[in-house]
Design an enzyme around this catalytic site. Structure first.
Site, PDB file in Angstrom:
ATOM      1  N   ARG A   1      43.257  95.138 -49.124  1.00  0.00           N
ATOM      2  CA  ARG A   1      43.249  93.834 -49.785  1.00  0.00           C
ATOM      3  C   ARG A   1      44.555  93.656 -50.577  1.00  0.00           C
ATOM      4  NH1 ARG A   1      37.636  94.356 -52.932  1.00  0.00           N
ATOM      5  NH2 ARG A   1      38.302  96.525 -52.887  1.00  0.00           N
TER       6      ARG A   1
ATOM      7  N   LYS B   1      42.708  96.993 -56.959  1.00  0.00           N
ATOM      8  CA  LYS B   1      42.080  98.215 -57.483  1.00  0.00           C
ATOM      9  C   LYS B   1      42.765  98.671 -58.765  1.00  0.00           C
ATOM     10  CE  LYS B   1      39.134 100.032 -55.768  1.00  0.00           C
ATOM     11  NZ  LYS B   1      37.689  99.716 -55.981  1.00  0.00           N
TER      12      LYS B   1
ATOM     13  N   TYR C   1      40.645  94.737 -61.022  1.00  0.00           N
ATOM     14  CA  TYR C   1      39.469  95.572 -61.255  1.00  0.00           C
ATOM     15  C   TYR C   1      39.961  96.822 -61.968  1.00  0.00           C
ATOM     16  CZ  TYR C   1      36.632  92.843 -57.961  1.00  0.00           C
ATOM     17  OH  TYR C   1      35.939  91.839 -57.337  1.00  0.00           O
TER      18      TYR C   1
ATOM     19  N   HIS D   1      37.525  99.207 -63.932  1.00  0.00           N
ATOM     20  CA  HIS D   1      36.480 100.255 -63.939  1.00  0.00           C
ATOM     21  C   HIS D   1      36.880 101.405 -64.856  1.00  0.00           C
ATOM     22  CE1 HIS D   1      34.337  98.182 -60.768  1.00  0.00           C
ATOM     23  NE2 HIS D   1      35.457  98.124 -60.060  1.00  0.00           N
TER      24      HIS D   1
ATOM     25  N   GLU E   1      35.967  92.908 -63.453  1.00  0.00           N
ATOM     26  CA  GLU E   1      34.522  93.174 -63.399  1.00  0.00           C
ATOM     27  C   GLU E   1      33.785  92.879 -64.698  1.00  0.00           C
ATOM     28  OE1 GLU E   1      36.851  95.512 -63.291  1.00  0.00           O
ATOM     29  OE2 GLU E   1      36.344  97.137 -64.672  1.00  0.00           O
TER      30      GLU E   1
ATOM     31  N   ASP F   1      27.557 102.320 -55.131  1.00  0.00           N
ATOM     32  CA  ASP F   1      28.628 102.356 -56.145  1.00  0.00           C
ATOM     33  C   ASP F   1      28.066 102.564 -57.546  1.00  0.00           C
ATOM     34  OD1 ASP F   1      27.465  99.817 -56.178  1.00  0.00           O
ATOM     35  OD2 ASP F   1      29.332  98.788 -56.657  1.00  0.00           O
TER      36      ASP F   1
HETATM   37  P1  NAD Z   1      22.646  91.083 -58.744  1.00  0.00           P
HETATM   38  O1  NAD Z   1      22.575  91.292 -60.218  1.00  0.00           O
HETATM   39  O2  NAD Z   1      23.043  89.759 -58.218  1.00  0.00           O
HETATM   40  O3  NAD Z   1      21.231  91.445 -58.095  1.00  0.00           O
HETATM   41  C1  NAD Z   1      20.505  92.576 -58.418  1.00  0.00           C
HETATM   42  C2  NAD Z   1      19.033  92.256 -58.249  1.00  0.00           C
HETATM   43  O4  NAD Z   1      18.309  93.491 -58.416  1.00  0.00           O
HETATM   44  C3  NAD Z   1      18.485  91.280 -59.280  1.00  0.00           C
HETATM   45  O5  NAD Z   1      17.895  90.173 -58.624  1.00  0.00           O
HETATM   46  C4  NAD Z   1      17.447  92.097 -60.043  1.00  0.00           C
HETATM   47  O6  NAD Z   1      16.312  91.350 -60.457  1.00  0.00           O
HETATM   48  C5  NAD Z   1      17.068  93.120 -58.981  1.00  0.00           C
HETATM   49  N1  NAD Z   1      16.370  94.307 -59.487  1.00  0.00           N
HETATM   50  C6  NAD Z   1      16.551  94.995 -60.640  1.00  0.00           C
HETATM   51  N2  NAD Z   1      15.689  96.024 -60.714  1.00  0.00           N
HETATM   52  C7  NAD Z   1      14.939  95.983 -59.570  1.00  0.00           C
HETATM   53  C8  NAD Z   1      13.870  96.766 -59.055  1.00  0.00           C
HETATM   54  N3  NAD Z   1      13.373  97.803 -59.736  1.00  0.00           N
HETATM   55  N4  NAD Z   1      13.348  96.426 -57.857  1.00  0.00           N
HETATM   56  C9  NAD Z   1      13.832  95.382 -57.152  1.00  0.00           C
HETATM   57  N5  NAD Z   1      14.829  94.601 -57.604  1.00  0.00           N
HETATM   58  C10 NAD Z   1      15.374  94.892 -58.797  1.00  0.00           C
HETATM   59  O7  NAD Z   1      23.599  92.241 -58.198  1.00  0.00           O
HETATM   60  P2  NAD Z   1      24.505  92.175 -56.877  1.00  0.00           P
HETATM   61  O8  NAD Z   1      25.778  91.475 -57.214  1.00  0.00           O
HETATM   62  O9  NAD Z   1      23.676  91.685 -55.760  1.00  0.00           O
HETATM   63  O10 NAD Z   1      24.867  93.714 -56.679  1.00  0.00           O
HETATM   64  C11 NAD Z   1      23.930  94.628 -56.112  1.00  0.00           C
HETATM   65  C12 NAD Z   1      24.589  95.992 -55.990  1.00  0.00           C
HETATM   66  O11 NAD Z   1      25.600  95.941 -54.972  1.00  0.00           O
HETATM   67  C13 NAD Z   1      25.339  96.459 -57.250  1.00  0.00           C
HETATM   68  O12 NAD Z   1      25.108  97.847 -57.445  1.00  0.00           O
HETATM   69  C14 NAD Z   1      26.782  96.234 -56.908  1.00  0.00           C
HETATM   70  O13 NAD Z   1      27.648  97.083 -57.667  1.00  0.00           O
HETATM   71  C15 NAD Z   1      26.729  96.627 -55.466  1.00  0.00           C
HETATM   72  N6  NAD Z   1      27.911  96.296 -54.642  1.00  0.00           N
HETATM   73  C16 NAD Z   1      28.332  97.272 -53.791  1.00  0.00           C
HETATM   74  C17 NAD Z   1      29.367  97.053 -52.948  1.00  0.00           C
HETATM   75  C18 NAD Z   1      29.759  98.121 -51.989  1.00  0.00           C
HETATM   76  O14 NAD Z   1      30.831  98.022 -51.397  1.00  0.00           O
HETATM   77  N7  NAD Z   1      28.941  99.132 -51.778  1.00  0.00           N
HETATM   78  C19 NAD Z   1      30.060  95.817 -52.968  1.00  0.00           C
HETATM   79  C20 NAD Z   1      29.619  94.830 -53.849  1.00  0.00           C
HETATM   80  C21 NAD Z   1      28.528  95.072 -54.685  1.00  0.00           C
END
Ligand code: NAD
Length: 363
Positions: free
Chosen positions: A15, A74, A93, A95, A117, A269
């Site tokens: 990116r 990053k 970002y 972190h 972030e 993550d």
């Molecule tokens: P978000 O806050 O929009 O959504 C999270 C959801 O989880 C919320 O609706 C919340 O109510 C729900 N939740 C909380 N506890 C829960 C439980 N016990 N059971 C069921 N649902 C529950 O967050 P997001 O932006 O969708 O991010 C989700 C994850 O994805 C984060 O950890 C983020 O860091 C990660 N992410 C990872 C990557 C990657 O490359 N792996 C990229 C982007 C985001």
């Protein structure tokens, strides 16, 4: 203001922090953009594209880092710390919480560190993280479908089925930004989709959004166990802001799945929601198999689609960059509460509580 865009140096990071469209936007207000040569190539933007937009191409990282505001994707790596200097604005970002060395380098050189972030709107959403969750969510179903193919180690299931053959079942734990986008693709493919969330209001919104196309369930151990057992693909998309992800899917639940099923742990993550996602994987080697279930646990999923991710990211970062450049950072953060929350280091101090707490330093 003079804005520098260095080429990203982290492994497999394609990116870039600025598109030609962003250059045009900044130039409208009289700002100058200095972009390191070939910084945009991984995202499909050539030096010529940037020049046509009005940017100046510089040959070295040093020249890009010499500007007043540096925009990156990053967090800087140690080879970049030498470019830090007092008063430099670093908008990227960051972190910082798990990075004491980077934090120290920024404090020692009094860099103004504004982290994408932690920019946070009054409704608590994180606008500069959202596009990356959208990308990861959409990718999760696409990737899951791929690894369900026999040649990729899966059970040989087509998620959408065909007339006369059952559709594949997708269970999505967490119905926020990533989970909703996973569901959009799964519904589009014709799969049978279940979304679990802890928040009943969120389930109501999802029900309104998808109508009869998804089954919503309140998240509890009983419902999770039942819907994981039935699923061909489980997507982990839970976030508890600032905290490690809870291990909601136990090893026993994974053992209950059919051989050749797939789990995609987007929340890796933050530590991951599967007890069996005990390691982070990479784009080079994205999966491992445990209890006959294919696990995908890549922590920087958007890196696989740098063109889309770069445009998605800069769509939301550039308007903040324009504010900083137009007003100077001091006035910009005073007049914009969301941006103020992004400030992590200032004049040699940590100015974001969670970072200071995690590192046990003065706030
Ligand atoms: P978000 O806050 O929009 O959504 C999270 C959801 O989880 C919320 O609706 C919340 O109510 C729900 N939740 C909380 N506890 C829960 C439980 N016990 N059971 C069921 N649902 C529950 O967050 P997001 O932006 O969708 O991010 C989700 C994850 O994805 C984060 O950890 C983020 O860091 C990660 N992410 C990872 C990557 C990657 O490359 N792996 C990229 C982007 C985001």
């Amino acid at each position: 203001m003079r804005i520098g865009i260095p080429k990203e140096v982290k492994n497999n990071e394609n990116r870039v922090a600025m598109t030609p469209a962003g250059v045009v936007n900044l130039a409208l207000y009289g700002h100058e953009v200095f972009i390191e040569t070939e910084a945009g190539l991984g995202s499909g933007f050539t030096d010529e594209d940037y020049k046509a937009a009005g940017a100046q191409i510089v040959n070295t990282a040093e020249e890009a880092w010499a500007q007043e505001m540096i925009m990156k994707v990053k967090e800087p790596v140690s080879s970049e710390y030498g470019y830090f200097r007092e008063g430099m604005i670093l908008f990227t970002y960051l972190h910082l919480a798990p990075e004491p060395e980077l934090t120290k380098a920024m404090l020692d050189s009094k860099v103004v560190g504004i982290a994408y972030e932690t920019v946070q709107l009054p409704n608590n959403t994180l606008p500069l993280l959202t596009p990356m969750s959208e990308v990861a969510g959409k990718m999760s179903t696409q990737i899951g479908a791929q690894f369900l193919e026999k040649i990729h180690g899966g059970g040989g299931i087509l998620l959408g089925g065909i007339p006369g053959v059952s559709r594949g079942k997708v269970t999505i734990v967490g119905g926020g930004v990533a989970g909703t986008n996973a569901a959009k693709v799964a519904v589009g493919m014709g799969a049978s989709v279940t979304i679990l969330d802890l928040n009943p209001d969120r389930l109501r919104q999802l029900d309104d959004l998808f109508g009869g196309d998804v089954q919503t369930l309140i998240s509890n151990p009983f419902h999770i166990a039942e819907s994981v057992k039935e699923a061909d693909l489980v997507v982990g998309a839970v976030l508890i802001p600032g905290a490690k992800a809870p291990k909601l899917v136990t090893e026993e639940m994974i053992k209950s799945m059919k051989p050749g099923s797939v789990v995609v742990d987007i929340a890796i993550d933050q530590g991951g929601i599967f007890e069996t996602s005990d390691r982070i994987t990479t784009h080079d080697n994205p999966t491992y198999v445990k209890h006959d279930v294919v696990h995908y646990a890549v922590a920087n999923m958007p890196g696989a689609v740098p063109r889309t991710s770069t445009i998605g990211l800069t769509n939301v970062t550039v308007p903040y960059a324009v504010q900083i450049a137009n007003k100077g950072y001091e006035k910009a953060i005073l007049e914009n509460e969301a941006l103020k929350k992004g400030v992590n280091t200032l004049k040699g101090y940590v100015t974001y509580k969670a970072v200071a707490d995690d590192q046990g330093i003065e706030y």
